[in-house]
Enzyme design. Sequence first.
Site, short mmCIF file in Angstrom:
data_model
loop_
_atom_site.label_atom_id
_atom_site.label_comp_id
_atom_site.label_asym_id
_atom_site.label_seq_id
_atom_site.Cartn_x
_atom_site.Cartn_y
_atom_site.Cartn_z
N GLU A 83 0.85 -1.19 0.00
CA GLU A 83 0.00 0.00 0.00
C GLU A 83 0.88 1.23 0.00
OE1 GLU A 83 -1.96 3.36 1.18
OE2 GLU A 83 -0.90 2.41 2.80
N CYS A 115 -4.54 -3.17 2.41
CA CYS A 115 -3.85 -4.29 3.07
C CYS A 115 -4.13 -5.64 2.42
CB CYS A 115 -4.26 -4.35 4.55
SG CYS A 115 -4.10 -2.79 5.39
N HIS A 250 -6.19 -10.58 9.64
CA HIS A 250 -5.45 -9.34 9.37
C HIS A 250 -5.42 -8.57 10.71
CE1 HIS A 250 -4.19 -5.53 7.90
NE2 HIS A 250 -5.34 -4.95 8.18
#
Length: 420
Positions: A83, A115, A250
């Site tokens: 990113e 992400c 995540h």
Amino acid sequence: MKRQVGIEALAIAVPRRYVDIEELARARGVDPAKYTAGLGAKEMAVADPGEDAVALAATAAARLLRTHAVDPAKLGMLVVGTETGVDHSKPVASHVQGLLKLPNNMRVYDAQHACYGGTAGLMAAVEWIASGSAGGRSALVVCSDIARYGLNTAGEPTQGGGAVALLVSEQPDLLAVDVGLNGSCSMDVYDFWRPIGRREAVVDGHYSIKCYTDALSGAYRNWRERALAHEVVRWGNTLPGEQLARILYHVPFCKMARKAHTQLRLCDLEDAPNAPPSTPEAREEKAKSNASYTTQVASSLDLSARVGNVYTASLYLALAGLLNAEGAALAGQRVGLLSYGSGCASEFYSGVVGDKAAKRMAATNVEAVMAKRERVSVEEYERIMRLPYEAPEPLSPEPGEFRLSEIRDHKRLYVQGTAS
Ligand code: CAA
């Protein structure tokens, strides 16, 4: 026979400096328990301008190839998920290819979706190999990012940085992916974004948590439908999600993994056929189960709590943390993985931990990488944060590691540390 495909080995790279999260809280006049118990953090990586997404990606990738004696001639694909790329056009991946002197007959590109980019790259590699197109070659997938919200912002204690390099092949010593079971969910939302030219992300923090859990629900239910059809899980005495030995999420901050796990359990509790009648409050209480969180999630979070958010690499830092802690115990067991990228896209997939996971992780030695870091004061962290993006400090890289040395004629030049 069906081809086994997945992650053969991994390596990590982290910035050389970190700040203690309780010290940061005190400097901000915040109760340290908000950052530790409330967000689940312990330490936060501090990247200086010399440790950009390219330098960290190249360091992790070089470490992977060196430690696991990978023959570059056997690589056919290099994808970098990031990113925080360094150019609007030239991919981080081509820098990595050049710095590592990788062959030219490779498919090389970046994957960007906040992400989620790393998982997009991983799945492209897995499916490329599973389809037979790779012809026996392997892929290198690198997730590399600097998570940055700025000084004195609500997001400040959820920053971090680092990279995880993954070797993807037909010899999945770490994780054999259940190809074809992946579940996806994506939506057009403004929860976290970084307009062109900005160094810091813009984020609608509480809304981003809602987007994450909404997208998780869609992706998990989608995976579960396929997993049930293939009898990988079933409705029975235990919930489908409970049949996964561990679930990796995540991890923008560690507490998010707990929230995510509650949401995943809620999906199962809401959808369970023939479940005894219960109220939404009772289901929510059951979903919050401490026992389930401790068994299925907690052991993956050690590295994440010490590094902070690493955007694309966060899920894979959790994988490194899990296999580092429990690689031997989990051999042959199935785990679930949830990737989330703001904007947003999420993907839930599963895989089986390989018999050689513990051996591979011992060679990778993530503890040695973490132990080399230096703790800095909040004042030093603030000084580093204020350094101009285009003027890296003239520090020598550690042996084998890469640093941005200067930008000349708009070209970024990197140096690699040599053994003294
Ligand atoms: N003791 C113990 N706990 C305390 C406390 C204290 N003294 N004070 C507060 N807390 C708890 C709160 O109860 C809260 O916990 P719960 O969420 O479980 O209720 C937690 O600490 C955080 O408190 P706040 O919600 O008040 O914190 P905040 O409003 O200052 O900001 C944040 C939190 C929204 C996560 C912010 O740090 C942020 O915006 N971070 C960046 C965005 C982000 O990470 N989003 C995640 C989803 S998006 C994504 O995943 C993509 C990505 O990588 C960015």
